[in-house]
Motif scaffolding. Structure first.
Motif, PDB file in Angstrom:
ATOM      1  N   ARG A  79       0.819  -1.208   0.000  1.00 25.90           N
ATOM      2  CA  ARG A  79       0.000   0.000   0.000  1.00 25.90           C
ATOM      3  C   ARG A  79       0.851   1.256   0.000  1.00 25.90           C
ATOM      4  O   ARG A  79       0.487   2.252  -0.579  1.00 25.90           O
ATOM      5  N   SER A  80       1.980   1.243   0.671  1.00 29.69           N
ATOM      6  CA  SER A  80       2.768   2.470   0.788  1.00 29.69           C
ATOM      7  C   SER A  80       3.881   2.566  -0.228  1.00 29.69           C
ATOM      8  O   SER A  80       4.582   3.549  -0.279  1.00 29.69           O
ATOM      9  N   SER A  81       4.062   1.552  -1.077  1.00 28.05           N
ATOM     10  CA  SER A  81       5.194   1.541  -1.984  1.00 28.05           C
ATOM     11  C   SER A  81       5.091   2.623  -3.045  1.00 28.05           C
ATOM     12  O   SER A  81       6.092   2.997  -3.621  1.00 28.05           O
ATOM     13  N   GLY A  82       3.907   3.145  -3.335  1.00 27.78           N
ATOM     14  CA  GLY A  82       3.750   4.147  -4.366  1.00 27.78           C
ATOM     15  C   GLY A  82       4.060   5.558  -3.909  1.00 27.78           C
ATOM     16  O   GLY A  82       3.960   6.481  -4.704  1.00 27.78           O
ATOM     17  N   TYR A  83       4.449   5.760  -2.668  1.00 28.07           N
ATOM     18  CA  TYR A  83       4.661   7.105  -2.154  1.00 28.07           C
ATOM     19  C   TYR A  83       6.143   7.381  -1.972  1.00 28.07           C
ATOM     20  O   TYR A  83       6.883   6.571  -1.421  1.00 28.07           O
ATOM     21  N   SER A  84       6.535   8.537  -2.409  1.00 24.02           N
ATOM     22  CA  SER A  84       7.947   8.902  -2.336  1.00 24.02           C
ATOM     23  C   SER A  84       8.303   9.405  -0.938  1.00 24.02           C
ATOM     24  O   SER A  84       7.434   9.707  -0.119  1.00 24.02           O
ATOM     25  N   ALA A  85       9.587   9.482  -0.707  1.00 19.19           N
ATOM     26  CA  ALA A  85      10.066  10.039   0.564  1.00 19.19           C
ATOM     27  C   ALA A  85       9.596  11.485   0.702  1.00 19.19           C
ATOM     28  O   ALA A  85       9.278  11.939   1.800  1.00 19.19           O
ATOM     29  N   GLU A  86       9.519  12.177  -0.420  1.00 16.05           N
ATOM     30  CA  GLU A  86       9.077  13.574  -0.398  1.00 16.05           C
ATOM     31  C   GLU A  86       7.641  13.699   0.094  1.00 16.05           C
ATOM     32  O   GLU A  86       7.334  14.534   0.944  1.00 16.05           O
ATOM     33  N   SER A  87       6.749  12.833  -0.413  1.00 21.73           N
ATOM     34  CA  SER A  87       5.352  12.925   0.018  1.00 21.73           C
ATOM     35  C   SER A  87       5.202  12.531   1.489  1.00 21.73           C
ATOM     36  O   SER A  87       4.356  13.068   2.200  1.00 21.73           O
ATOM     37  N   GLN A  88       6.035  11.613   1.955  1.00 19.48           N
ATOM     38  CA  GLN A  88       5.988  11.242   3.371  1.00 19.48           C
ATOM     39  C   GLN A  88       6.452  12.397   4.248  1.00 19.48           C
ATOM     40  O   GLN A  88       5.859  12.668   5.291  1.00 19.48           O
ATOM     41  N   LEU A  89       7.505  13.083   3.824  1.00 18.19           N
ATOM     42  CA  LEU A  89       7.981  14.241   4.590  1.00 18.19           C
ATOM     43  C   LEU A  89       6.935  15.359   4.581  1.00 18.19           C
ATOM     44  O   LEU A  89       6.737  16.033   5.591  1.00 18.19           O
ATOM     45  N   GLU A  90       6.283  15.548   3.444  1.00 18.33           N
ATOM     46  CA  GLU A  90       5.241  16.576   3.370  1.00 18.33           C
ATOM     47  C   GLU A  90       4.069  16.240   4.283  1.00 18.33           C
ATOM     48  O   GLU A  90       3.471  17.129   4.886  1.00 18.33           O
ATOM     49  N   ALA A  91       3.756  14.960   4.406  1.00 14.48           N
ATOM     50  CA  ALA A  91       2.693  14.544   5.324  1.00 14.48           C
ATOM     51  C   ALA A  91       3.089  14.840   6.770  1.00 14.48           C
ATOM     52  O   ALA A  91       2.265  15.288   7.573  1.00 14.48           O
ATOM     53  N   ARG A  92       4.341  14.614   7.097  1.00 11.70           N
ATOM     54  CA  ARG A  92       4.812  14.935   8.448  1.00 11.70           C
ATOM     55  C   ARG A  92       4.747  16.436   8.686  1.00 11.70           C
ATOM     56  O   ARG A  92       4.407  16.887   9.787  1.00 11.70           O
ATOM     57  N   LEU A  93       5.076  17.223   7.672  1.00  8.80           N
ATOM     58  CA  LEU A  93       4.974  18.677   7.804  1.00  8.80           C
ATOM     59  C   LEU A  93       3.525  19.095   8.049  1.00  8.80           C
ATOM     60  O   LEU A  93       3.268  20.005   8.840  1.00  8.80           O
ATOM     61  N   ALA A  94       2.597  18.438   7.390  1.00 11.45           N
ATOM     62  CA  ALA A  94       1.177  18.747   7.606  1.00 11.45           C
ATOM     63  C   ALA A  94       0.771  18.425   9.041  1.00 11.45           C
ATOM     64  O   ALA A  94       0.018  19.183   9.665  1.00 11.45           O
ATOM     65  N   GLY A  95       1.269  17.315   9.575  1.00  9.06           N
ATOM     66  CA  GLY A  95       0.988  16.963  10.967  1.00  9.06           C
ATOM     67  C   GLY A  95       1.556  17.994  11.930  1.00  9.06           C
ATOM     68  O   GLY A  95       0.908  18.366  12.913  1.00  9.06           O
ATOM     69  N   ILE A  96       2.752  18.461  11.642  1.00 11.53           N
ATOM     70  CA  ILE A  96       3.377  19.488  12.479  1.00 11.53           C
ATOM     71  C   ILE A  96       2.569  20.780  12.412  1.00 11.53           C
ATOM     72  O   ILE A  96       2.347  21.440  13.435  1.00 11.53           O
TER      73      ILE A  96
END
Length: 188
Positions: A79-96
Motif C-alpha cells: 500500500r505504501s510503496s507508491g509514495y515517495s520520501a518527499e510525500s511522506q515528509l510533506e505529510a509529516r509537515l502537515a501533521g506538524i
C-alpha cells in the motif's frame, strides 16, 4: 466520522499511507497528551478532548473503516510503496502544522487567563488599598475580599506564565522539527 475528517484531525492529505498515519498520530499524541498540561486544568480538559478526537481518528483509519477503496488491499508495504520520501515528509509537515495550530490556540487561551490574572491583581490591590484604611465594618470585609482577589490574581499569573513557557517550548520543538524536515526535503 469519515476518512477525510480523520485525516484532517491528523493533519494529513487524502493520499496518506498507513505509515504516514502512524507517524502523524505518534507526533501529535506527544504534543497533545493531557499529562503535559497537568498544571492547568482548563488546558488539560481541552487537551483531553482533542486527544480523544485524535485517538478516534487514528482508530478509524487503522481499523479498515477508513481504507481507501482498492488501495486498502494488500500488505502495508504494497500500500505504501507508491509514495515517495518527499510525500511522506510533506505529510509529516502537515501533521506538524496541525499540531502548531492547536498549540497556538491553547497559548491564546492561556494569554487570556494571564491577562485576567493581571486585572484581578491590579483591581483587587487598588480596592484593598482604598478600603483597607478603615479596617472595621463593611470596608474591612471589602478590603479582605479585594486582598484575596489580588493574591488569587498573582497565583493565576504565575500559573499561566509556567504554562505559556511550556507551550512556547513545544512550539519551538515543532519549529525545529519543521526546519529539519524542510532540510531533508531540500536535499531530495
Amino acid at each position: 466520522m469519515n476518512r477525510l475528517e480523520a485525516l484532517r484531525i491528523l493533519g494529513l492529505d487524502e493520499d496518506a499511507t498507513v505509515d504516514d498515519i502512524k507517524t502523524a498520530y505518534k507526533e501529535t499524541a506527544q504534543i497533545l497528551h493531557p499529562d503535559r498540561f497537568a498544571t492547568n486544568k482548563k488546558l488539560q480538559e481541552r487537551a483531553t478532548e482533542q486527544f480523544k478526537n485524535l485517538q478516534e481518528a487514528y482508530e478509524y483509519l487503522t481499523s479498515g473503516k477508513g481504507a481507501r477503496g482498492a488501495r486498502a488491499s494488500g500488505s502495508p508495504s504494497q500500500r505504501s510503496s507508491g509514495y515517495s520520501a518527499e510525500s511522506q515528509l510533506e505529510a509529516r509537515l502537515a501533521g506538524i502544522a496541525a499540531a502548531r495550530v492547536q498549540l497556538v490556540a491553547q497559548r491564546d487561551v492561556v494569554l487570556d487567563e494571564r491577562r485576567n490574572g493581571i486585572l484581578m491583581t491590579v483591581i483587587g490591590g487598588i480596592v484593598a488599598l482604598f478600603t483597607g484604611r478603615r479596617p472595621f465594618g463593611l470596608f474591612g470585609v471589602v478590603a479582605a475580599i479585594a486582598s484575596a482577589a489580588a493574591v488569587w490574581g498573582i497565583v493565576s499569573i504565575v500559573s499561566a506564565q509556567r504554562t505559556l513557557n511550556n507551550l512556547d517550548e513545544h512550539i519551538q520543538e515543532l519549529n525545529a522539527e519543521q526546519r529539519r524536515i524542510m532540510g531533508e526535503l531540500d536535499d531530495l
